[in-house]
Design a protein around this motif. Sequence first.
Motif, mmCIF file in Angstrom:
data_model
loop_
_atom_site.group_PDB
_atom_site.id
_atom_site.type_symbol
_atom_site.label_atom_id
_atom_site.label_comp_id
_atom_site.label_asym_id
_atom_site.label_seq_id
_atom_site.Cartn_x
_atom_site.Cartn_y
_atom_site.Cartn_z
ATOM 1 N N LYS A 186 -3.094 -13.972 -36.244
ATOM 2 C CA LYS A 186 -3.741 -13.223 -37.330
ATOM 3 C C LYS A 186 -5.249 -13.168 -37.126
ATOM 4 O O LYS A 186 -5.874 -12.120 -37.304
ATOM 5 N N ASP A 187 -5.833 -14.289 -36.743
ATOM 6 C CA ASP A 187 -7.281 -14.330 -36.508
ATOM 7 C C ASP A 187 -7.693 -13.429 -35.347
ATOM 8 O O ASP A 187 -8.718 -12.755 -35.406
ATOM 9 N N PHE A 199 -5.853 -10.745 -33.919
ATOM 10 C CA PHE A 199 -5.426 -9.354 -33.975
ATOM 11 C C PHE A 199 -5.483 -8.725 -35.360
ATOM 12 O O PHE A 199 -5.193 -7.543 -35.517
ATOM 13 N N GLY A 200 -5.790 -9.511 -36.374
ATOM 14 C CA GLY A 200 -5.878 -8.974 -37.726
ATOM 15 C C GLY A 200 -4.556 -8.946 -38.464
ATOM 16 O O GLY A 200 -4.489 -8.551 -39.616
ATOM 17 N N LYS A 201 -3.488 -9.371 -37.782
ATOM 18 C CA LYS A 201 -2.161 -9.398 -38.397
ATOM 19 C C LYS A 201 -1.327 -10.447 -37.675
ATOM 20 O O LYS A 201 -1.290 -10.466 -36.448
ATOM 21 N N THR A 220 -0.133 -4.008 -35.535
ATOM 22 C CA THR A 220 -0.838 -3.483 -36.703
ATOM 23 C C THR A 220 -0.531 -1.990 -36.828
ATOM 24 O O THR A 220 -0.073 -1.361 -35.859
#
Length: 122
Positions: free
Chosen positions: A17-18, A20-22, A45
């Motif tokens: 998550k940190d 790739f944002g997901k 994402t």
Amino acid sequence: MSKKEHQFNEIVRKVRKDLFGKGPDFIKTIFADNMAITTLKGNLTPVEKFIKQSPEGYEQIHRARTKMIQEYYKQNKPEELEEIVGSNLLNLFSDINIEEDIAISVFVFEKPIRGDYNPTAE
């Protein structure tokens, strides 16, 4: 799922998550000998799902989702993961099937991991 597997999954999810944002929608880890084998589903994402439509975008996502994660673990010693399994990480092998949105990571540790699938490991 054992407490050890759950803790391992949560750290892997947070790293993804940190970076790739997901994080993945589904994650499962099994311990076998000195390996933690993690299956991750639902990784991409919405932007990556759009970008994958072109051959260049597909390759870019694949490269980012494999090489970037391997480099991350090389540069950032995964102390929390090592504490959970009681051993130092030696290697990480990772790949993703972009079409099916499923990834596999194999964490190879120095010593066998005690867990549900390997209760006799020391």
